[in-house]
Structure formats: structure tokens, C-alpha cells
Write an enzyme that holds these catalytic residues in place. Structure first.
Site, PDB file in Angstrom:
ATOM      1  N   GLU A 277       0.661  -1.094   0.132  1.00 47.67           N
ATOM      2  CA  GLU A 277       0.106   0.024   0.274  1.00 47.67           C
ATOM      3  C   GLU A 277       1.244   1.206   0.137  1.00 47.67           C
ATOM      4  O   GLU A 277       1.485   1.530   0.640  1.00 47.67           O
ATOM      5  CB  GLU A 277      -1.172  -0.281   1.293  1.00 47.67           C
ATOM      6  CG  GLU A 277      -2.345   0.856   0.847  1.00 47.67           C
ATOM      7  CD  GLU A 277      -1.998   2.267   2.778  1.00 47.67           C
ATOM      8  OE1 GLU A 277      -1.773   3.503   1.661  1.00 47.67           O
ATOM      9  OE2 GLU A 277      -2.403   1.448   3.525  1.00 47.67           O
ATOM     10  N   CYS A 311      -1.560   8.059   4.203  1.00 44.81           N
ATOM     11  CA  CYS A 311      -2.212   8.236   2.138  1.00 44.81           C
ATOM     12  C   CYS A 311      -3.095   8.678   1.038  1.00 44.81           C
ATOM     13  O   CYS A 311      -3.504   8.474   0.321  1.00 44.81           O
ATOM     14  CB  CYS A 311      -1.634   6.421   1.820  1.00 44.81           C
ATOM     15  SG  CYS A 311      -2.840   5.453   3.132  1.00 44.81           S
TER      16      CYS A 311
END
Length: 502
Positions: A277, A311
Site C-alpha cells: 500500500e 495515504c
């Protein structure tokens, strides 16, 4: 504007009013957790763990050597078989006990997140809730890893597919949501019968690893099933990814580091699966028929929660030209009310950046925006590692300022001529993690969302969502693989086909 934690435990805002636990506080955060023992690292160097807000020393941790890393992986391998044979209900009970530990120690855990990661008290409460929800979801997984019996077109023949743990999982976690982004891999990996070696960020060695080990140890997890190594990436980083024992590696962090991990993992004597990720450049698109008040509120939370160090954070706000001026005015006035400073103040939304490197990156972004001549609508002081919210309007989507993940409390606003240009702007990036679109027309929003090149798109909501039972992951350079729910079960198990001829 207040966002409350959903019943399923997804990431959203809440205040923490819990009373402190009566249990003795955890201590002994000064080394490694290997094979169920708290031991000193043997690298001969020390990690000094500091509070990013006031620079006070939280812990001094002896770092792991290559020998310590090897010991951790072999301890995990030795413990994994017996753990995999543990009854599903017994494995599930560990996570239910861990939830009880989370509840009893809520204030202690929240306090660590505030002091070590610079989390505001608001964000720390959110993270506590996400970890707790992840543990509850993990408790369902031992019974959810199911195989199949498949008909075969031959008399007396039966095909069975058994679902088994992969063995040992290596987890490398970041500093921004350290407890949650460690546990998001650790909990399901353990629940499915794997053993784990976890390497947290050196910026958050306690909340990213050692604190989690204490919680699972108190919950009764057997020795060796979870191991935590705290060490310099220059010393043990490549060896972690290259080590032959782990069959799956998960990493959350920047795209360049993710690329490097993938390259090094490919050098291992055994092929590995990767769950990555990586970076994001999330667009929040405001179409011409959007509810302006809701769009402003979502853009504010999506950009400034945890100082923009998420993120999924809203990195670009793309607004239709017909409502652009009204949006900029309303957003500017809302941002001016955002409280920044002491993360322990329950009203603070923007606390300190995690480290000096992040501070330099954010101040460089601000300087770049000013040099480009973008309109500075909101600015403020930089005090220590606390950067006041900044807003820049009339930003061009092709500018370096807009093309890079800012990871700080700085909001670019971009004008789009129409819906088609807004979509083109949203997709004009190498990243594709999260995104959002605002419109009063649900069908229009769905049609728009389906054209966004991202793993996740939210209609009339913030870009920051992570539910333990719902898929999480990105497209393009935002990563490989999927987390959460049935998707993570596939990542952390392997299928074994066995046939029977009668």
C-alpha cells in the site's frame, strides 16, 4: 463539523472521554520482542524515541542486528505449525481478549499515539477505534478460511481444495497510523494461522510494534507467533525483505521504498507474495450541483486530519468553475477556524509533523507553491514541527506542486472548466488509491466514480475510509494487493488441491 466512528469501526473522527485504566501501565520498551521474550537488541546502537511535539525522550531502544532478525524469523517458523493447528475458536478468543485489553487500556494507548506519532487526541481516538474493530474482524477469520469440494467429470473422483496459512508473514509498517497499519496486517495474518515478524518504523517503534506485542501478549498469544524487531533499515531492511522464511511481505509507505522492497524480495531464494500500500494523490472533485457546505467540510477533514499525513488524505481539491469562487471563499473561512498546536488538546486538529524530514518536505511544498505564483488564501506560522494550515487556490493540475503527495497540512485547490475536465484532472496522476466526488445526483456520482482510476472512490464523503470488512487497496503506483475482510484472507492463505480416486 464532527465525524463519528461508524458502528463497523471505520476510520472517522470521535472524541475520547474514557477513564484511565486501573491496570499498571506497560513498560520495558527498550529492546526486541522475539520468541515471547523481551530482549536487548545486539546491533550495538540505540534508537532514541522522541515526542515530535516537544522532543522529550519516550524510550531508548537497543537496535536489532542481522542475527536478531534471523532469530525472529526462525522463532516465527518454529511456532507457526502449532498455532495453525490451534482450534479456530481458540485463535478467535485471543482477539476477543485483545479487544478487552484495548478497552481497559484505551487512555494509555491513545496517550502513546499522541506522544509518539504526533497524533491529535481526535485522530488517536480514531486510530484506537480502527485497531479495535480490526481485532473484532480478525476474530471472525479463523472460521472464514474455507476450502471447497469440486465435482470432477470422472467416476469415483473427488477434488478438494484446502485453504491453509501461508506460514510466516513479514510486516513492515509506517509511522503515520502506526498501530492500525501494523495491526491491519498482523491481526488477519495471525487469525488465519500464520506467524508474523513485524518491523515498525523507527519513528514509531512503540505504537508501531512493541505496544502491539504487549497487547497480544496480555491477550494470551503463544510465544513466537508474533515477533517485533526494531532496527535501522540500513542494517536489517534489505535482509528483512530478502530473508527466505517469510512467504508473504506487506509494506505500507512510499512508492519508491515499495519498489525497492519488491526488487530486494525478488532476490530471495524463495518467491514471495507482496502486499504493497503505497503513495496517493487523492482527488476530491466538487461538481457543479454539489452541496457546498458538505463538500467544504469533507475537504477540510480529508486534508487536515493528522496534519495531512495519511495515504488517503485529500491531496487535490478539484472544483467546477461555476461554483469555484464560492467554494474557495467558504473553504478558506472554514480552514481559518482549524485549531493547530498541542496534539493533546481535544480541540486540536493539526498537530506536529512526525519528524524533521517531513517538516522539510512540507515547507519545500509551500515554497514551491509560492514560487509558482499560486494564490495563498490561508497561511500561518511554523512553530517547531507544527505547520499551520495553508491553502493555495488557482493551482494548475500539471504543476509539480499538484503532482506530488504533499503529506502535510497544505491544500491545493484546482479549477476545472466542467465535469469532463474534472475527471481528466482526477486521473492525471501516477497514483490511484482513494478519491471522492460530490454531487446531489447519485446516478451522476456513480457514473463519475466508475471512471476514476483508483482502488477506492467515495460519493459525497471524505477520502479517508478504512473499514476492516471492506476492501482496501489502490491502482497504478499506489500498490499491489488488497487488505481487509475476505480480500486479506486470500492474501494470507494458500490453496492446496488434493484429489481422491475411489
Amino acid at each position: 463539523m464532527v465525524w463519528v466512528r461508524a458502528a463497523q469501526g471505520g476510520i472517522a473522527l470521535q472524541h475520547n472521554n474514557e477513564q484511565p485504566s486501573s491496570r499498571p501501565a506497560y513498560n520495558g520498551f527498550d529492546g526486541q520482542y522475539i520468541a515471547g521474550r523481551w530482549i536487548a537488541g545486539t546491533a550495538g546502537s540505540t534508537t532514541v524515541d522522541r515526542n515530535p511535539y516537544d522532543d522529550s525522550v519516550l524510550a531508548e531502544i537497543s537496535q536489532a542486528s542481522l542475527a536478531d532478525l534471523d532469530q525472529a524469523f526462525h522463532a516465527a517458523k518454529a511456532a507457526q505449525g502449532a498455532w495453525a493447528r490451534t482450534l479456530p475458536s481458540e485463535r478467535a478468543s485471543v482477539f476477543l481478549k485483545a479487544v478487552s485489553v484495548m478497552d481497559a487500556r484505551k487512555e494509555e494507548i491513545v496517550s502513546w499515539l499522541i506522544r509518539e506519532s504526533g497524533s491529535s487526541r481526535i485522530k488517536a481516538g480514531v486510530e484506537w477505534g480502527a485497531v479495535r474493530a480490526g481485532m473484532l474482524e480478525a476474530a471472525t477469520m479463523p472460521a472464514a478460511a474455507q476450502g471447497h469440494i469440486i465435482p470432477v467429470d470422472k467416476p469415483g473422483k473427488e477434488a478438494r481444495v484446502y485453504k491453509k496459512p501461508v506460514g510466516v508473514v513479514g510486516v513492515i509498517s509506517p509511522w503515520n497510523f502506526p498501530l492500525h497499519l501494523s495491526n491491519r496486517s498482523v491481526a488477519p495474518a495471525l487469525a488465519l494461522g500464520n506467524a508474523v515478524v513485524l518491523k515498525p518504523s523507527n519513528d514509531t517503534p512503540v505504537t508501531g510494534g512493541l505496544l502491539l506485542a504487549k497487547i497480544y501478549e496480555e491477550a494470551g498469544l503463544p510465544a513466537g507467533v508474533l515477533n517485533v524487531v526494531v532496527g535501522s533499515s540500513a542494517v536489517i531492511g534489505d535482509a528483512f525483505s530478502r530473508h527466505p522464511v517469510p512467504r508473504v511481505l506487506t509494506f505500507t509507505g512510499s512508492t519508491p521504498v515499495g519498489r525497492h522492497i519488491a526488487q530486494v524480495a525478488g532476490e530471495s531464494s524463495l518467491l514471495k507474495r507482496l502486499g504493497l500500500e503505497l503513495g496517493g494523490n487523492a482527488p476530491l472533485v466538487v461538481l457543479d450541483d454539489a452541496d457546498l457546505e458538505k463538500a467544504v467540510g469533507a475537504a477540510l477533514i480529508g486534508r487536515f486530519m493528522h496534519q495531512g499525513q495519511i495515504c488517503m488524505s485529500t491531496n487535490r481539491i478539484i472544483v467546477d468553475a461555476s461554483i469555484y469562487d464560492r467554494f474557495v471563499e467558504a473553504f478558506t473561512e472554514a480552514v481559518k477556524t482549524v485549531k493547530y498546536g498541542d496534539p493533546n488538546d481535544p480541540h486540536t486538529l493539526v498537530g506536529p509533523l512526525c519528524n524533521d524530514s517531513q517538516l522539510r518536505n512540507v515547507t519545500d511544498s509551500i515554497a514551491r507553491a509560492r514560487q509558482s505564483g499560486f494564490r495563498e488564501c490561508v497561511s500561518g506560522p511554523i512553530e517547531g514541527r507544527v505547520v499551520a494550515p495553508h491553502v493555495f487556490a488557482d493551482v494548475t493540475n500539471s504543476s509539480e506542486f499538484a503532482r506530488h503527495e504533499i503529506f502535510g497540512p497544505v491544500a491545493p485547490i484546482i479549477k476545472a472548466a466542467n465535469e469532463a475536465e474534472a475527471l481528466a484532472f482526477a486521473n492525471d496522476t501516477e497514483f490511484g488509491l482513494s478519491s471522492a466526488v460530490f454531487t446531489r445526483d447519485e446516478a451522476r456520482g456513480l457514473a463519475f466514480a466508475q471512471q476514476i482510476e483508483a482502488g477506492m472512490t467515495h460519493i459525497n464523503d471524505i477520502t479517508i475510509h478504512d473499514y476492516p470488512h471492506v476492501m482496501f487497496g489502490g491502482e497504478k503506483n499506489s500498490g499491489l494487493g488488497r487488505f481487509n475482510g475476505k480480500w486479506i484472507i486470500e492474501e494470507f492463505t494458500t490453496d492446496h488441491f488434493i484429489s481422491i480416486q475411489r
